[in-house]
Enzyme design. Structure first.
Site, PDB file in Angstrom:
ATOM      1  N   LYS A  13     -85.229 -66.142 -21.741  1.00 33.82           N
ATOM      2  CA  LYS A  13     -86.234 -65.795 -22.770  1.00 33.82           C
ATOM      3  C   LYS A  13     -86.319 -64.282 -22.963  1.00 33.82           C
ATOM      4  O   LYS A  13     -86.329 -63.784 -24.075  1.00 33.82           O
ATOM      5  CB  LYS A  13     -87.645 -66.278 -22.359  1.00 33.82           C
ATOM      6  CG  LYS A  13     -87.779 -67.762 -22.160  1.00 33.82           C
ATOM      7  CD  LYS A  13     -89.222 -68.146 -21.874  1.00 33.82           C
ATOM      8  CE  LYS A  13     -89.764 -67.662 -20.544  1.00 33.82           C
ATOM      9  NZ  LYS A  13     -89.176 -68.282 -19.361  1.00 33.82           N
ATOM     10  N   ARG A  86     -97.918 -70.911 -21.664  1.00 29.28           N
ATOM     11  CA  ARG A  86     -97.336 -71.713 -20.582  1.00 29.28           C
ATOM     12  C   ARG A  86     -98.198 -72.927 -20.264  1.00 29.28           C
ATOM     13  O   ARG A  86     -97.835 -73.688 -19.370  1.00 29.28           O
ATOM     14  CB  ARG A  86     -97.218 -70.860 -19.325  1.00 29.28           C
ATOM     15  CG  ARG A  86     -95.820 -70.266 -19.089  1.00 29.28           C
ATOM     16  CD  ARG A  86     -95.941 -69.397 -17.880  1.00 29.28           C
ATOM     17  NE  ARG A  86     -94.741 -69.174 -17.156  1.00 29.28           N
ATOM     18  CZ  ARG A  86     -94.037 -68.031 -17.182  1.00 29.28           C
ATOM     19  NH1 ARG A  86     -94.401 -67.055 -17.966  1.00 29.28           N
ATOM     20  NH2 ARG A  86     -92.986 -67.892 -16.409  1.00 29.28           N
ATOM     21  N   ARG A 125     -79.979 -63.883 -10.691  1.00 32.40           N
ATOM     22  CA  ARG A 125     -80.946 -62.829 -11.016  1.00 32.40           C
ATOM     23  C   ARG A 125     -81.643 -62.332  -9.756  1.00 32.40           C
ATOM     24  O   ARG A 125     -81.964 -61.155  -9.640  1.00 32.40           O
ATOM     25  CB  ARG A 125     -81.974 -63.353 -12.034  1.00 32.40           C
ATOM     26  CG  ARG A 125     -82.892 -62.274 -12.532  1.00 32.40           C
ATOM     27  CD  ARG A 125     -83.799 -62.748 -13.626  1.00 32.40           C
ATOM     28  NE  ARG A 125     -84.892 -63.569 -13.128  1.00 32.40           N
ATOM     29  CZ  ARG A 125     -85.777 -64.176 -13.910  1.00 32.40           C
ATOM     30  NH1 ARG A 125     -85.681 -64.084 -15.222  1.00 32.40           N
ATOM     31  NH2 ARG A 125     -86.758 -64.892 -13.394  1.00 32.40           N
ATOM     32  N   ARG A 131     -87.540 -58.995  -7.537  1.00 33.01           N
ATOM     33  CA  ARG A 131     -88.866 -59.572  -7.760  1.00 33.01           C
ATOM     34  C   ARG A 131     -89.225 -60.448  -6.570  1.00 33.01           C
ATOM     35  O   ARG A 131     -88.393 -61.219  -6.093  1.00 33.01           O
ATOM     36  CB  ARG A 131     -88.860 -60.427  -9.035  1.00 33.01           C
ATOM     37  CG  ARG A 131     -89.143 -59.623 -10.278  1.00 33.01           C
ATOM     38  CD  ARG A 131     -88.942 -60.436 -11.529  1.00 33.01           C
ATOM     39  NE  ARG A 131     -89.674 -61.701 -11.548  1.00 33.01           N
ATOM     40  CZ  ARG A 131     -89.757 -62.476 -12.612  1.00 33.01           C
ATOM     41  NH1 ARG A 131     -89.162 -62.120 -13.743  1.00 33.01           N
ATOM     42  NH2 ARG A 131     -90.422 -63.609 -12.570  1.00 33.01           N
ATOM     43  N   ARG A 142     -91.728 -72.570  -9.044  1.00 34.11           N
ATOM     44  CA  ARG A 142     -91.885 -72.159 -10.446  1.00 34.11           C
ATOM     45  C   ARG A 142     -91.360 -73.250 -11.388  1.00 34.11           C
ATOM     46  O   ARG A 142     -91.948 -73.501 -12.441  1.00 34.11           O
ATOM     47  CB  ARG A 142     -91.153 -70.828 -10.694  1.00 34.11           C
ATOM     48  CG  ARG A 142     -91.930 -69.672 -10.084  1.00 34.11           C
ATOM     49  CD  ARG A 142     -91.113 -68.428  -9.954  1.00 34.11           C
ATOM     50  NE  ARG A 142     -90.723 -67.866 -11.226  1.00 34.11           N
ATOM     51  CZ  ARG A 142     -89.691 -67.029 -11.382  1.00 34.11           C
ATOM     52  NH1 ARG A 142     -88.982 -66.671 -10.341  1.00 34.11           N
ATOM     53  NH2 ARG A 142     -89.418 -66.553 -12.551  1.00 34.11           N
TER      54      ARG A 142
HETATM   55  P1  AMP Z   1     -92.176 -64.491 -15.846  1.00 32.42           P
HETATM   56  O1  AMP Z   1     -91.827 -63.039 -15.729  1.00 32.42           O
HETATM   57  O2  AMP Z   1     -92.421 -64.921 -17.261  1.00 32.42           O
HETATM   58  O3  AMP Z   1     -91.201 -65.388 -15.129  1.00 32.42           O
HETATM   59  O4  AMP Z   1     -93.587 -64.685 -15.102  1.00 32.42           O
HETATM   60  C1  AMP Z   1     -93.733 -64.367 -13.723  1.00 32.42           C
HETATM   61  C2  AMP Z   1     -95.038 -64.953 -13.204  1.00 32.42           C
HETATM   62  O5  AMP Z   1     -96.151 -64.414 -13.930  1.00 32.42           O
HETATM   63  C3  AMP Z   1     -95.183 -66.470 -13.353  1.00 32.42           C
HETATM   64  O6  AMP Z   1     -94.553 -67.187 -12.311  1.00 32.42           O
HETATM   65  C4  AMP Z   1     -96.699 -66.617 -13.320  1.00 32.42           C
HETATM   66  O7  AMP Z   1     -97.214 -66.457 -12.002  1.00 32.42           O
HETATM   67  C5  AMP Z   1     -97.162 -65.393 -14.119  1.00 32.42           C
HETATM   68  N1  AMP Z   1     -97.252 -65.688 -15.571  1.00 32.42           N
HETATM   69  C6  AMP Z   1     -96.512 -65.124 -16.572  1.00 32.42           C
HETATM   70  N2  AMP Z   1     -96.880 -65.585 -17.762  1.00 32.42           N
HETATM   71  C7  AMP Z   1     -97.875 -66.489 -17.524  1.00 32.42           C
HETATM   72  C8  AMP Z   1     -98.651 -67.340 -18.362  1.00 32.42           C
HETATM   73  N3  AMP Z   1     -98.470 -67.362 -19.682  1.00 32.42           N
HETATM   74  N4  AMP Z   1     -99.577 -68.135 -17.769  1.00 32.42           N
HETATM   75  C9  AMP Z   1     -99.774 -68.118 -16.430  1.00 32.42           C
HETATM   76  N5  AMP Z   1     -99.066 -67.357 -15.583  1.00 32.42           N
HETATM   77  C10 AMP Z   1     -98.115 -66.540 -16.120  1.00 32.42           C
END
Ligand code: AMP
Length: 187
Positions: A13, A86, A125, A131, A142
């Site tokens: 994404k 999400r 990754r 991270r 996740r």
């Molecule tokens: P990402 O970088 O999009 O993979 O997000 C990393 C982490 O941030 C996720 O595993 C969640 O803990 C949190 N997170 C990101 N976006 C959201 C969202 N829209 N709703 C809830 N948690 C989020």
């Protein structure tokens, strides 16, 4: 144009949101990035979020919705949403927030990657991202969160009729071309 880039963790994404944002001069909001900045800055909110994110759990809807709402009202360009919504509640709120800001959602691009390929990309990754949530145990959690809480969002958008699925199992260039065709047709 306002676009939601939808997909499982590791689907790409962020990569494709970046490419589109540069080509069409759109703003790119990644809720994961915004939340990681809070954690890095050790704000009171960041301290609360750190453990939740390190476990691979979703952050509470209210927290993310507020971050996105502030962003929408400050940004004048079209926006690509990456990692948001999400949950179905977040999707409903996004409609309300866009409407309040005099905007609408033009399309939801679902980037589809076979499960084995997702795991392979996430592990790859993990080698370079540094991270805390890119490790094998957290990755599994996740994906579970994604299947339970995020997949229903697809049905929400399918019902509304603005969902476009793109096969993203191939190279970045192949996927970029497919996504570009979708966006160009709506410009
Ligand atoms: P990402 O970088 O999009 O993979 O997000 C990393 C982490 O941030 C996720 O595993 C969640 O803990 C949190 N997170 C990101 N976006 C959201 C969202 N829209 N709703 C809830 N948690 C989020």
């Amino acid at each position: 144009m306002n676009i939601v880039m939808f997909g499982a963790p590791g689907a790409g994404k962020g990569t494709h949101a970046d490419i589109l944002a540069a080509k069409y001069n759109l703003a790119h909001i990644s809720t994961g990035e915004l939340l990681r900045k809070e954690v890095a800055a050790k704000t009171p909110l960041g301290k609360e979020l750190e453990f939740i994110m390190d476990c691979g759990e979703l952050v509470k809807d209210e927290v993310v919705i507020e971050l996105v709402n502030n962003y929408i009202h400050q940004e004048t360009r079209g926006i690509i949403f990456d990692g948001f919504p999400r949950t179905v509640l977040q999707a409903e709120k996004l409609d309300d927030m866009l409407e309040d800001a005099g905007r609408k959602l033009d399309c939801v691009i679902s980037i589809e990657v076979p499960a084995e390929e997702l795991v392979r990309r996430m592990k790859e990754r993990a080698q370079i991202s540094h991270r805390n949530d890119d490790n094998e145990v957290t990755l599994r959690y996740r994906l579970k969160e994604y299947e339970e809480k995020t997949l229903p969002v697809l049905e929400y958008y399918r019902f509304l009729g603005n969902l476009v699925s793109v096969d993203a199992g191939g190279s970045i260039e192949e996927t970029r071309q497919r996504i570009d065709d979708v966006v160009a047709a709506r410009m």
